[in-house]
Write a protein that holds these residues in place. Sequence first.
Motif, PDB file in Angstrom:
ATOM      1  N   SER A 108       0.470  -0.791   0.000  1.00 42.38           N
ATOM      2  CA  SER A 108       0.099  -0.019  -0.260  1.00 42.38           C
ATOM      3  C   SER A 108       1.026   1.176  -0.101  1.00 42.38           C
ATOM      4  CB  SER A 108      -1.054   0.408   1.445  1.00 42.38           C
ATOM      5  OG  SER A 108      -1.711  -0.647   1.000  1.00 42.38           O
ATOM      6  N   SER A 109       1.917   1.410   0.971  1.00 42.62           N
ATOM      7  CA  SER A 109       2.729   2.486   0.408  1.00 42.62           C
ATOM      8  C   SER A 109       3.802   2.416  -0.666  1.00 42.62           C
ATOM      9  CB  SER A 109       3.749   2.429   1.993  1.00 42.62           C
ATOM     10  OG  SER A 109       4.499   3.370   2.449  1.00 42.62           O
ATOM     11  N   TYR A 110       4.094   1.823  -1.007  1.00 42.69           N
ATOM     12  CA  TYR A 110       4.884   1.768  -2.073  1.00 42.69           C
ATOM     13  C   TYR A 110       3.600   2.011  -3.739  1.00 42.69           C
ATOM     14  CZ  TYR A 110       8.663  -0.742  -1.367  1.00 42.69           C
ATOM     15  OH  TYR A 110       9.942  -1.607  -0.349  1.00 42.69           O
ATOM     16  N   ILE A 111       2.492   2.010  -3.451  1.00 44.93           N
ATOM     17  CA  ILE A 111       1.787   2.102  -4.847  1.00 44.93           C
ATOM     18  C   ILE A 111       0.951   3.527  -4.121  1.00 44.93           C
ATOM     19  CG2 ILE A 111      -1.166   2.341  -4.593  1.00 44.93           C
ATOM     20  CD1 ILE A 111      -1.142  -1.042  -4.038  1.00 44.93           C
ATOM     21  N   ILE A 112       1.086   3.675  -2.902  1.00 36.03           N
ATOM     22  CA  ILE A 112       0.700   5.348  -2.462  1.00 36.03           C
ATOM     23  C   ILE A 112       2.293   6.213  -3.172  1.00 36.03           C
ATOM     24  CG2 ILE A 112       0.806   7.387  -1.147  1.00 36.03           C
ATOM     25  CD1 ILE A 112      -0.636   5.331   1.118  1.00 36.03           C
ATOM     26  N   SER A 113       3.521   6.014  -3.100  1.00 34.35           N
ATOM     27  CA  SER A 113       4.213   6.140  -3.489  1.00 34.35           C
ATOM     28  C   SER A 113       4.383   6.309  -4.826  1.00 34.35           C
ATOM     29  CB  SER A 113       5.547   5.795  -3.585  1.00 34.35           C
ATOM     30  OG  SER A 113       6.943   6.163  -4.133  1.00 34.35           O
ATOM     31  N   TYR A 114       3.545   5.593  -5.794  1.00 35.09           N
ATOM     32  CA  TYR A 114       3.449   5.974  -7.278  1.00 35.09           C
ATOM     33  C   TYR A 114       2.856   7.028  -7.553  1.00 35.09           C
ATOM     34  CZ  TYR A 114       5.649   1.001  -9.633  1.00 35.09           C
ATOM     35  OH  TYR A 114       6.795   0.872  -9.647  1.00 35.09           O
ATOM     36  N   PHE A 115       1.769   6.660  -6.630  1.00 32.68           N
ATOM     37  CA  PHE A 115       0.738   7.663  -7.524  1.00 32.68           C
ATOM     38  C   PHE A 115       1.603   9.625  -7.449  1.00 32.68           C
ATOM     39  CE2 PHE A 115      -2.198  10.945  -5.444  1.00 32.68           C
ATOM     40  CZ  PHE A 115      -2.821  11.548  -6.528  1.00 32.68           C
ATOM     41  N   PHE A 116       1.850   9.870  -6.101  1.00 36.79           N
ATOM     42  CA  PHE A 116       2.669  10.801  -6.383  1.00 36.79           C
ATOM     43  C   PHE A 116       3.796  11.283  -7.030  1.00 36.79           C
ATOM     44  CE2 PHE A 116       0.426  10.963  -1.822  1.00 36.79           C
ATOM     45  CZ  PHE A 116       0.000  12.510  -1.696  1.00 36.79           C
ATOM     46  N   GLY A 117       4.756   9.918  -6.853  1.00 39.77           N
ATOM     47  CA  GLY A 117       5.399   9.734  -8.112  1.00 39.77           C
ATOM     48  C   GLY A 117       5.452  10.101  -9.810  1.00 39.77           C
ATOM     49  N   SER A 118       3.911  10.135 -10.203  1.00 39.38           N
ATOM     50  CA  SER A 118       4.387   9.557 -11.469  1.00 39.38           C
ATOM     51  C   SER A 118       2.552  10.253 -11.793  1.00 39.38           C
ATOM     52  CB  SER A 118       3.186   8.268 -11.589  1.00 39.38           C
ATOM     53  OG  SER A 118       2.346   7.827 -10.803  1.00 39.38           O
ATOM     54  N   TYR A 119       2.365  11.150 -11.123  1.00 39.90           N
ATOM     55  CA  TYR A 119       0.857  12.492 -10.997  1.00 39.90           C
ATOM     56  C   TYR A 119       0.899  13.053 -12.503  1.00 39.90           C
ATOM     57  CZ  TYR A 119      -2.605  15.873  -9.922  1.00 39.90           C
ATOM     58  OH  TYR A 119      -3.580  16.710 -10.171  1.00 39.90           O
ATOM     59  N   PHE A 120       2.593  13.487 -12.390  1.00 39.77           N
ATOM     60  CA  PHE A 120       2.649  14.812 -13.040  1.00 39.77           C
ATOM     61  C   PHE A 120       3.502  14.554 -14.413  1.00 39.77           C
ATOM     62  CE2 PHE A 120       2.646  17.397  -9.020  1.00 39.77           C
ATOM     63  CZ  PHE A 120       2.324  19.178  -9.680  1.00 39.77           C
ATOM     64  N   ILE A 121       4.104  13.371 -14.169  1.00 37.10           N
ATOM     65  CA  ILE A 121       4.893  12.581 -15.210  1.00 37.10           C
ATOM     66  C   ILE A 121       3.711  12.269 -16.220  1.00 37.10           C
ATOM     67  CG2 ILE A 121       6.470  10.948 -15.886  1.00 37.10           C
ATOM     68  CD1 ILE A 121       7.274  11.090 -12.968  1.00 37.10           C
ATOM     69  N   THR A 122       2.686  11.447 -15.627  1.00 38.31           N
ATOM     70  CA  THR A 122       1.333  10.568 -16.139  1.00 38.31           C
ATOM     71  C   THR A 122       1.076  12.519 -17.064  1.00 38.31           C
ATOM     72  OG1 THR A 122       0.879   9.202 -14.938  1.00 38.31           O
ATOM     73  CG2 THR A 122      -0.652   9.501 -16.449  1.00 38.31           C
ATOM     74  N   ILE A 123       0.433  12.993 -16.116  1.00 38.45           N
ATOM     75  CA  ILE A 123       0.246  13.936 -17.008  1.00 38.45           C
ATOM     76  C   ILE A 123       0.841  14.990 -18.208  1.00 38.45           C
ATOM     77  CG2 ILE A 123      -0.719  16.845 -17.150  1.00 38.45           C
ATOM     78  CD1 ILE A 123      -1.642  16.027 -14.341  1.00 38.45           C
ATOM     79  N   GLU A 124       1.925  14.986 -17.975  1.00 32.13           N
ATOM     80  CA  GLU A 124       2.728  15.393 -19.200  1.00 32.13           C
ATOM     81  C   GLU A 124       2.787  14.170 -20.398  1.00 32.13           C
ATOM     82  OE1 GLU A 124       4.725  18.463 -19.419  1.00 32.13           O
ATOM     83  OE2 GLU A 124       3.732  18.687 -18.522  1.00 32.13           O
TER      84      GLU A 124
END
Length: 659
Positions: A54-70
Amino acid sequence: MEVIIANMKDKTHEYRVSSGNKMELYFAILCGVFLLVGFIIQKLTSLSNWFFLSSYIISYFFGSYFITIEAYKKIIKGGFDIDFLMIAAAAGAFYINKWAEGALLLFLFSLGHALEHFAMNKAKKSIEALGKLSPKTALIKKHDKLEEIPIKNLCINDVIVVKPNTKIAADGVIISGSSSINQAPITGESIPVDKVFIDNKYHLPKFKDIDKKHIVFTGTINGDNSIEVLVLKLSKDSTVSRLIKMVSEVETQKSPTQRLTKKFEKWYVPLVILVVSLLCFAYLLIDESFNRSLYRAITILVAASPCALAISTPSAVLSGIARAAQKGVLIKGGRALEDLGEITTIAFDKTGTLTEGKPKLTHIIPLNNFDENEFIELVLEVESLSNHPLAKAIAKDIKTHYNIEPQNKASNANAIQGKGIRAIYNGNNVYIGNVKLMEDSGINVEPSIISKMVNLLENGHTVMIVAYKDKIIGLISVMDLPRKTAAATLKRLKEIGIKHMVMLTGDHQNVGDAIAKQIGLTEAKGNLLPEDKVAAIKILIKRDKKIAMVGDGVNDAPAMALSTVSVAMGAAGSDVALETADVALMSDKIENLPFVIGLSRASKRIIKQNIWISLGVVTLLVPVTILGLTNIGLAVTFHEGSTIIVVLNALRLLRFKMD
């Protein structure tokens, strides 16, 4: 109302950009925090897998948020870039249960992204600082009363009062008072410039034609005296507003290297995706598991991503342009910045560029034992009656140098086109002009006088004969003198590698040769019409490939347009110069030219360094990764480290100084 709405939009945009940069950094940090928490739970506790997952999934969310938008913005336009590669690598790591390494990839990449934007924003802020030059209010004078109003409410022909040591609120002309003005925010001049009021405020020429000793600019700082300024430009049309607008547009004008790297990325990214896709099936050819092949492919995906390459050129270009703006120089985009750094030949316009642009009295030579004081007085009396530019220059310099004023002893002045002037002085005829005027008036010009004239003409002077009572009594000469700093500037240009410095002028070849000899030009071409200057530029380009032409941005426009880089001097207040020149020196100082060329060369050098760093890291990492000698964590560390190094290297340009 429209102005208010526009200002609100600008401020909203600035807030969003600023907030977005901060949010990106916060998300990167949160990605790292949850990565660390997940790693600690996984390695140091016996809690269920769901806790650290769960902690890794949350880490994925924060790390990929802006990158995914771009990445999404590029994909819907049919393009794949580095952000897509990183998302694909993180998704692949998650698929093969390498959650920690996938989260580490996103953490370092998003952190690098945020720091890259932070560093780039530093360069942009150097440019945006120009927008803070203008004061918010002005002290307007109406019916002998002073009222403070917002500068956006100022109108043409309003009169504003500028108190000592305050910012000037509008471009205009001084109509009362005199002061020393600090023009550094606009022109980069380190020493305050003396300004005086204009004598005739009711019949003003066009703004660009007013002598700059009367003109003041928005955002410059008044000295110790109060002055009154007649507003000649609205806030949106002021020099500083135009400067801000043009500097903000330079990012769209990509440099040759930038265009080349963009083309490279266009083909390189799909190629990486294809190679990585094929490597996923390496297990079919070699003895290893699918997960092992996929892990290697993902690691190569990270190692081969050209992040540092993508940012290497724009970061250097933006930093170089920002540094130039700090020194009062507008460089319009990366193309001009790079091209100027490769120049070894410069063509100069003469008048107003290498010279003062104003004729000066150089010689007063009484002949035939005529009294010098009476000779000077006679010339002043006659020339004061003429509106010819040379006559005005002669009269002005005599008044200044000899501290005398005309006593109205001359009359009946009659200008004779192409020859000179005839007048009456103390009841006798006076002639001032060329040999043809003397011959037509029946006055004999002796060979000894011709010899003296030839000597002056060969040294670039314009010579006039003075005759009184039907006899020649002396010679006077004028000349457009070289700028005091011209010789030192050309010497400095030669020291930094400019091999050919050519003057193109419409003046007589003798004048060109004389100026060239005085200031150290390698060549002078005289008697040139505008079309001749274009032909001269074509010859220089054929010989030297790339050349710069330096002028005032208004005259010689065809020749400047044909040159590789056009440089306009004294562009402050000149709309034409700001719009047409590739490089605009805001001040009227030719000595800024070596700085601009030095900055361009430093920018070019740093761009090359950045490209070598970025390509070097990719070239090193890819083979090592293919051989299985590294993991995702190490690949990401090198990869993002090179990106940050490239940006920091580019930011060195913000502190550039000439040796």
